[in-house]
Design a protein around this motif. Sequence first.
Motif, PDB file in Angstrom:
ATOM      1  N   UNK A   1       0.842  -1.167   0.000  1.00  0.00           N
ATOM      2  CA  UNK A   1       0.000   0.000   0.000  1.00  0.00           C
ATOM      3  C   UNK A   1       0.898   1.244   0.000  1.00  0.00           C
ATOM      4  N   UNK A   2       0.590   2.138  -0.882  1.00  0.00           N
ATOM      5  CA  UNK A   2       1.411   3.337  -1.015  1.00  0.00           C
ATOM      6  C   UNK A   2       0.923   4.431  -0.058  1.00  0.00           C
ATOM      7  N   UNK A   3       1.723   5.470   0.081  1.00  0.00           N
ATOM      8  CA  UNK A   3       1.376   6.606   0.939  1.00  0.00           C
ATOM      9  C   UNK A   3       0.120   7.297   0.404  1.00  0.00           C
ATOM     10  N   UNK A   4       0.023   7.375  -0.901  1.00  0.00           N
ATOM     11  CA  UNK A   4      -1.136   8.000  -1.533  1.00  0.00           C
ATOM     12  C   UNK A   4      -2.411   7.234  -1.175  1.00  0.00           C
ATOM     13  N   UNK A   5      -2.342   5.923  -1.234  1.00  0.00           N
ATOM     14  CA  UNK A   5      -3.505   5.095  -0.914  1.00  0.00           C
ATOM     15  C   UNK A   5      -3.890   5.239   0.562  1.00  0.00           C
ATOM     16  N   UNK A   6      -2.870   5.297   1.449  1.00  0.00           N
ATOM     17  CA  UNK A   6      -3.148   5.485   2.879  1.00  0.00           C
ATOM     18  C   UNK A   6      -3.820   6.836   3.136  1.00  0.00           C
ATOM     19  N   UNK A   7      -3.308   7.873   2.479  1.00  0.00           N
ATOM     20  CA  UNK A   7      -3.919   9.203   2.622  1.00  0.00           C
ATOM     21  C   UNK A   7      -5.371   9.186   2.145  1.00  0.00           C
ATOM     22  N   UNK A   8      -5.579   8.508   1.049  1.00  0.00           N
ATOM     23  CA  UNK A   8      -6.938   8.412   0.481  1.00  0.00           C
ATOM     24  C   UNK A   8      -7.859   7.671   1.464  1.00  0.00           C
ATOM     25  N   UNK A   9      -7.357   6.594   2.063  1.00  0.00           N
ATOM     26  CA  UNK A   9      -8.135   5.819   3.028  1.00  0.00           C
ATOM     27  C   UNK A   9      -8.455   6.676   4.250  1.00  0.00           C
ATOM     28  N   UNK A  10      -7.490   7.449   4.723  1.00  0.00           N
ATOM     29  CA  UNK A  10      -7.717   8.322   5.879  1.00  0.00           C
ATOM     30  C   UNK A  10      -8.788   9.374   5.561  1.00  0.00           C
ATOM     31  N   UNK A  11      -8.727   9.923   4.368  1.00  0.00           N
ATOM     32  CA  UNK A  11      -9.729  10.908   3.942  1.00  0.00           C
ATOM     33  C   UNK A  11     -11.117  10.269   3.921  1.00  0.00           C
ATOM     34  N   UNK A  12     -11.194   9.074   3.347  1.00  0.00           N
ATOM     35  CA  UNK A  12     -12.478   8.372   3.281  1.00  0.00           C
ATOM     36  C   UNK A  12     -12.995   8.012   4.673  1.00  0.00           C
ATOM     37  N   UNK A  13     -12.084   7.603   5.578  1.00  0.00           N
ATOM     38  CA  UNK A  13     -12.486   7.285   6.950  1.00  0.00           C
ATOM     39  C   UNK A  13     -13.026   8.533   7.659  1.00  0.00           C
ATOM     40  N   UNK A  14     -12.376   9.666   7.416  1.00  0.00           N
ATOM     41  CA  UNK A  14     -12.844  10.934   7.989  1.00  0.00           C
ATOM     42  C   UNK A  14     -14.230  11.290   7.496  1.00  0.00           C
ATOM     43  N   UNK A  15     -14.431  11.079   6.201  1.00  0.00           N
ATOM     44  CA  UNK A  15     -15.750  11.356   5.619  1.00  0.00           C
ATOM     45  C   UNK A  15     -16.809  10.409   6.189  1.00  0.00           C
ATOM     46  N   UNK A  16     -16.448   9.153   6.381  1.00  0.00           N
ATOM     47  CA  UNK A  16     -17.377   8.176   6.956  1.00  0.00           C
ATOM     48  C   UNK A  16     -17.768   8.585   8.374  1.00  0.00           C
ATOM     49  N   UNK A  17     -16.799   9.052   9.162  1.00  0.00           N
ATOM     50  CA  UNK A  17     -17.095   9.496  10.525  1.00  0.00           C
ATOM     51  C   UNK A  17     -18.057  10.684  10.514  1.00  0.00           C
ATOM     52  N   UNK A  18     -17.824  11.630   9.596  1.00  0.00           N
ATOM     53  CA  UNK A  18     -18.727  12.777   9.486  1.00  0.00           C
ATOM     54  C   UNK A  18     -20.134  12.328   9.099  1.00  0.00           C
ATOM     55  N   UNK A  19     -20.216  11.390   8.151  1.00  0.00           N
ATOM     56  CA  UNK A  19     -21.523  10.875   7.745  1.00  0.00           C
ATOM     57  C   UNK A  19     -22.235  10.170   8.903  1.00  0.00           C
ATOM     58  N   UNK A  20     -21.478   9.420   9.711  1.00  0.00           N
ATOM     59  CA  UNK A  20     -22.065   8.756  10.866  1.00  0.00           C
ATOM     60  C   UNK A  20     -22.573   9.768  11.883  1.00  0.00           C
ATOM     61  N   UNK A  21     -21.821  10.851  12.100  1.00  0.00           N
ATOM     62  CA  UNK A  21     -22.257  11.900  13.012  1.00  0.00           C
ATOM     63  C   UNK A  21     -23.530  12.573  12.500  1.00  0.00           C
ATOM     64  N   UNK A  22     -23.546  12.855  11.198  1.00  0.00           N
ATOM     65  CA  UNK A  22     -24.731  13.471  10.608  1.00  0.00           C
ATOM     66  C   UNK A  22     -25.926  12.537  10.704  1.00  0.00           C
ATOM     67  N   UNK A  23     -25.700  11.241  10.469  1.00  0.00           N
ATOM     68  CA  UNK A  23     -26.766  10.254  10.559  1.00  0.00           C
ATOM     69  C   UNK A  23     -27.320  10.197  11.980  1.00  0.00           C
ATOM     70  N   UNK A  24     -26.435  10.224  12.967  1.00  0.00           N
ATOM     71  CA  UNK A  24     -26.851  10.196  14.368  1.00  0.00           C
ATOM     72  C   UNK A  24     -27.695  11.435  14.704  1.00  0.00           C
ATOM     73  N   UNK A  25     -27.254  12.600  14.204  1.00  0.00           N
ATOM     74  CA  UNK A  25     -28.008  13.835  14.453  1.00  0.00           C
ATOM     75  C   UNK A  25     -29.398  13.764  13.815  1.00  0.00           C
ATOM     76  N   UNK A  26     -29.469  13.209  12.614  1.00  0.00           N
ATOM     77  CA  UNK A  26     -30.765  13.066  11.943  1.00  0.00           C
ATOM     78  C   UNK A  26     -31.667  12.103  12.695  1.00  0.00           C
ATOM     79  N   UNK A  27     -31.101  11.014  13.211  1.00  0.00           N
ATOM     80  CA  UNK A  27     -31.887  10.055  13.986  1.00  0.00           C
ATOM     81  C   UNK A  27     -32.466  10.708  15.235  1.00  0.00           C
ATOM     82  N   UNK A  28     -31.671  11.557  15.888  1.00  0.00           N
ATOM     83  CA  UNK A  28     -32.159  12.253  17.076  1.00  0.00           C
ATOM     84  C   UNK A  28     -33.326  13.173  16.721  1.00  0.00           C
TER      85      UNK A  28
END
Length: 101
Positions: free
Chosen positions: A1-28
């Motif tokens: 796995x290259x550094x570029x791929x790791x950075x991309x994965x970290x970005x996607x993980x960050x986006x997933x966390x934001x989506x989960x937070x938004x989903x939780x707020x919508x559920x509330x």
Amino acid sequence: MTIKERDRIEILEGRMEKLEEMNYAQEKKIDKILFYFESDSSTNQKGVENVKDLRGEIQNLLKREEIYKGKATVWGIVGSAIFGTVGTLLYVGIKFLITKI
């Protein structure tokens, strides 16, 4: 796995966390809305059926208002007839008294 791929994965993980937070707020928010719709028997708090009760009360008030308007109209007619009759009798009586004098 290259550094570029790791950075991309970290970005996607960050986006997933934001989506989960938004989903939780919508559920509330959805839970809060559902709270107003559902009845709570422990507190005797009515939900949606409260709208039906209010609709019935409004219809009863509108019927009462129509009845009051009808009564006011009848009393107006009766009062006008009484005052008209009294006025006519006074006019005729005064005219009769004036002609007799």
